[in-house]
Design a protein around this motif. Structure first.
Motif: not given
Length: 189
Positions: A42-50, A52-59, A148-153, A155-159
């Protein structure tokens, strides 16, 4: 799986003379199956999903800017013959600064140098904010940026919190046979 000693008549399993464990019923044996620790999936899934979300937003932002470049706010070729009377001051300023047409620096009605000096700092918009999401109003840009910065924060905070728990939080271990015997003796007294 492994079996651990839980005390007399507190488990579901008993050890045979050969060292095998067999089920004897609730509160009939001295042993229980050790419950394995959950995997880190589950933790790996959270890292990967965060990620992917950040990468998708930038892309998406980059692709959007490449496919749909912002159109110029004014068509400087339209009405160029009657620019002095037919153009607004904003169009005159834009076309003079960016396209080099429609400049009337000698006119009393419109002087580019005077306009440039009159620009106050509170009217200045950062270049990135002017380019990013060019077709939206400034308050909407701030709201979207904040989300966007809240979502990023988050994700990064949870990770980071999960990493802390994984690396530094004390792990619960099953009690040893000696600890269980000491607890049983303490409870029986």
């Amino acid at each position: 799986g492994r079996f651990i000693y839980v005390g007399p008549n507190r488990g579901h399993y008993e050890e045979s003379l050969r060292g095998n464990f067999h089920y004897v019923g609730p509160n009939q044996g001295h042993y229980e199956k050790e419950i394995p620790r959950p995997s880190n999936a589950p933790w790996r899934l959270l890292y990967v999903s965060c990620f992917l979300v950040v990468s998708a937003c930038i892309a998406i932002v980059i692709i959007w800017k490449v496919i749909f470049p912002p159109p110029p706010p004014f068509d400087c070729e339209a009405g160029l013959a009657n620019a002095a009377l037919g153009w607004s001051d904003m169009k005159k300023e834009y076309c003079c600064e960016n396209e080099g047409v429609g400049c009337q620096t000698g006119s009393a009605e419109f002087g580019l140098e005077a306009v440039a000096e009159e620009v106050r700092e509170d009217e200045m918009v950062p270049r990135w904010l002017d380019v990013w999401l060019w077709d939206l109003a400034l308050p909407t840009k701030f709201i979207i940026s904040g989300i966007l910065f809240l979502l990023l924060g988050c994700c990064c905070g949870a990770a980071a919190y999960l990493y802390y728990l994984k690396r530094f939080a004390p792990r619960r271990q099953s009690p040893t046979e000696m600890e269980l015997m000491a607890e049983v003796n303490r409870l029986l007294k």
